[in-house]
Scaffold this motif. Structure first.
Motif, PDB file in Angstrom:
ATOM      1  N   LEU A   1       0.847  -1.227   0.165  1.00 25.03           N
ATOM      2  CA  LEU A   1       0.142  -0.112  -0.055  1.00 25.03           C
ATOM      3  C   LEU A   1       1.015   1.255   0.063  1.00 25.03           C
ATOM      4  O   LEU A   1       0.447   2.407  -0.752  1.00 25.03           O
ATOM      5  CB  LEU A   1      -0.849  -0.231   1.400  1.00 25.03           C
ATOM      6  N   ASP A   2       1.927   1.198   0.813  1.00 26.07           N
ATOM      7  CA  ASP A   2       2.899   2.436   0.839  1.00 26.07           C
ATOM      8  C   ASP A   2       3.400   2.820  -0.551  1.00 26.07           C
ATOM      9  O   ASP A   2       3.466   3.956  -1.207  1.00 26.07           O
ATOM     10  CB  ASP A   2       4.015   2.177   1.536  1.00 26.07           C
TER      11      ASP A   2
ATOM     12  N   ASP B   1      -8.367   3.319  -0.437  1.00 23.50           N
ATOM     13  CA  ASP B   1      -8.512   4.633  -0.578  1.00 23.50           C
ATOM     14  C   ASP B   1      -7.324   5.613   0.061  1.00 23.50           C
ATOM     15  O   ASP B   1      -6.665   5.613   1.108  1.00 23.50           O
ATOM     16  CB  ASP B   1      -9.565   4.901   0.752  1.00 23.50           C
ATOM     17  N   TRP B   2      -6.835   6.111  -0.982  1.00 21.74           N
ATOM     18  CA  TRP B   2      -5.487   6.990  -0.759  1.00 21.74           C
ATOM     19  C   TRP B   2      -5.839   8.339  -0.204  1.00 21.74           C
ATOM     20  O   TRP B   2      -4.956   9.382   0.093  1.00 21.74           O
ATOM     21  CB  TRP B   2      -4.868   7.323  -1.998  1.00 21.74           C
TER      22      TRP B   2
ATOM     23  N   ASN C   1      -0.142   6.540  -6.647  1.00 21.41           N
ATOM     24  CA  ASN C   1      -1.578   6.847  -6.952  1.00 21.41           C
ATOM     25  C   ASN C   1      -1.968   5.596  -7.878  1.00 21.41           C
ATOM     26  O   ASN C   1      -2.834   5.826  -8.640  1.00 21.41           O
ATOM     27  CB  ASN C   1      -1.723   7.938  -7.493  1.00 21.41           C
TER      28      ASN C   1
ATOM     29  N   SER D   1       2.335   1.538  -3.497  1.00 20.47           N
ATOM     30  CA  SER D   1       1.221   1.820  -4.454  1.00 20.47           C
ATOM     31  C   SER D   1       0.755   3.226  -4.285  1.00 20.47           C
ATOM     32  O   SER D   1       0.357   4.189  -5.242  1.00 20.47           O
ATOM     33  CB  SER D   1       0.110   0.789  -4.591  1.00 20.47           C
ATOM     34  N   GLY D   2       0.496   3.723  -2.852  1.00 18.67           N
ATOM     35  CA  GLY D   2      -0.352   4.784  -2.510  1.00 18.67           C
ATOM     36  C   GLY D   2       0.716   6.027  -3.047  1.00 18.67           C
ATOM     37  O   GLY D   2       0.171   7.039  -3.532  1.00 18.67           O
TER      38      GLY D   2
ATOM     39  N   PRO E   1      -2.641   7.637   4.466  1.00 18.81           N
ATOM     40  CA  PRO E   1      -3.776   7.140   3.971  1.00 18.81           C
ATOM     41  C   PRO E   1      -4.189   5.856   4.796  1.00 18.81           C
ATOM     42  O   PRO E   1      -3.728   5.618   5.760  1.00 18.81           O
ATOM     43  CB  PRO E   1      -3.031   6.734   2.754  1.00 18.81           C
TER      44      PRO E   1
END
Length: 466
Positions: free
Chosen positions: A315-316, A425-426, A322, A318-319, A434
């Motif tokens: 997640l880190d 959800d970013w 974005n 990809s966030g 996030p």
């Protein structure tokens, strides 16, 4: 497939033209007008691929490419050099500097889009293997593999499918410089048989075979588990660009235009062998790290502990770019009835078969884990909510439509699953952070509960049915 593309050229009209073409194909385009600016953009924007002009004042494209390959933080980003230079010696220099390909201006749109998509797919797969290795390393289980460019390229086993005696002699004589062991055949059937029977690190396929279709062989090689990861180098005429693009779409890794230049052939061969050996090391290192602490002993899937370590890192990453990440949470409907009716041994058989069907119907870089009991989770990088819902529905059908063979006297039983889907959800919270992995899974769990309450054997997207 979308991706972030960095276009680097000191001539503004060239930048605008390439950017416009890529934008029409739904790529996210970032631009730079010099070598130093390109390096800054790479660190700041994290592109998936770099289209790099060679002839720039100050720092030319060759130097930029060398700096990219020398920096561990960015060395895995694919680089395609785009230039008016057309000599084979220039292409070889670019490949030796670390470029993945060399496109000549004016750029053929078919070649451009096919190459970008092919290299982005390769990067996605490599990124996932590197991330998994990094996760295992964080848990103190292994030492990280170095890089593609530190791998040797000598003494590889190469299969050549070519019916031109002149071209075949040139290929064998050239790759033999690296003490490679070359096996050749002039038929696709012979090539497939050899590839399945022996071990190769590169397969060279001619698209100019007189009586056969080399693209069919590409498709067959990618459909077999044993040959799916072997690099494929296509040989083609300059007029075959549409077929080359189709070959890249089918999974070929690179191509070379005839007449064959020996130095370019050698450079491209070495690149593919190094990449294969690097990916093999990543895979072997990663597989060696899997233990009972990280995998579920019954199904062989990841367990909750691995998911808890891997998901925040995914997640880190990809966030920061974005990029969408989706979670599928599913469990087996009425699983207690299976255990109570047929026994826990049959229940274990069902769990293993569900895990296998899930794994077979997902991409090799999607993460599948068993949370415990009859509950499973799938984490899908670079996948938006609509795509994830479609995958979930396909998985639901794969489970429901074919009865499960079991050892009980009944022989087969029907099994269904319910699936909840949620998209990461970013949006930043009050602390500037996030959504966490736990929060993402909670939303998927809420959707799963809704699927259960609505009758089971269905897919519900987060927020649906409220």
């Amino acid at each position: 497939m979308s991706a972030r593309v960095l276009v680097v050229d000191d001539v503004l009209p060239n930048v605008k033209l390439l950017a416009a073409k890529l934008t029409r194909e739904y790529f996210d385009v970032v631009t730079a007008n010099s070598g130093p600016e390109a390096l800054e953009r790479i660190h700041a924007q994290h592109p998936d691929i770099v289209l790099l002009d060679v002839m720039m004042p100050g720092m030319d494209g060759f130097e930029v490419c060398e700096k990219i390959r020398a920096d561990p933080a960015i060395m895995h980003i694919p680089v395609v050099m785009v230039t008016a230079l057309s000599d084979a010696s220039d292409r070889v220099r670019g490949l030796e500097a670390g470029a993945d390909d060399f496109l000549t201006k004016p750029v053929n749109d078919v070649a451009l889009f096919a190459r970008v998509r092919s290299l982005v797919r390769l990067k996605m797969m490599t990124d996932e293997w590197r991330l998994r290795e990094s996760t295992s390393g964080q848990l103190g289980m292994l030492v990280a593999t170095d890089s593609v460019h530190t791998q040797t390229a000598e003494a590889a086993r190469v299969l050549v499918v070519e019916d031109s005696a002149i071209d075949l002699d040139k290929i064998v004589e050239t790759v033999a410089r690296d003490r490679d062991v070359v096996t050749d055949t002039d038929t696709c059937a012979g090539g497939l048989e050899l590839a399945l029977a022996e071990e190769f690190e590169l397969i060279v396929i001619s698209l100019t075979l007189m009586r056969e279709d080399g693209l069919r062989l590409c498709s067959q090689l990618r459909s077999h588990e044993k040959t799916r990861q072997i690099p494929i180098l296509l040989l083609a005429d300059e007029t075959d660009m549409d077929r080359i693009a189709k070959g890249l779409e089918l999974g070929a890794n690179d191509y070379l235009i005839k007449p064959i230049d020996r130095n370019e052939l050698l450079a491209r061969t070495r690149t593919q062998v190094r990449r294969k050996r690097y990916q093999d090391k990543l895979r072997a290192n990663y597989e060696a790290s899997l233990s009972m602490a990280l995998t579920d002993s019954l199904t062989g899937l990841f367990n909750r502990r691995y998911l808890s370590a891997h998901l925040p890192r995914l997640l880190d990453r990809s966030g920061g770019n974005n990029k969408p990440v989706s979670a599928l949470l599913f469990d087996i409907d009425h699983f207690k009835v299976v255990n109570d009716t047929w026994g826990h041994g049959v229940g274990d058989e069902v769990l293993k078969e569900v895990a296998q069907r899930a794994s077979r119907n997902l991409r090799n870089f999607d993460l599948v884990a068993r949370l415990g009991g009859e509950e499973f989770v799938v984490i899908m990088p670079d996948t938006d909510g609509n795509q994830a819902a479609a995958v979930a529905e396909r998985l639901r059908r794969r489970i429901a439509e074919e009865p499960f063979a079991v050892s009980a006297p009944v022989g087969k039983i029907d099994v269904t699953i319910s699936i909840g889907v949620a998209l990461a959800d970013w949006t930043l919270d009050a602390e500037g952070k996030p959504e966490s992995g736990d929060a993402l899974l909670r939303r998927a769990d809420t959707a799963l509960y809704q699927a259960k309450r609505s009758g089971r054997n269905r897919v519900v997207m987060d927020g649906a049915g409220e």
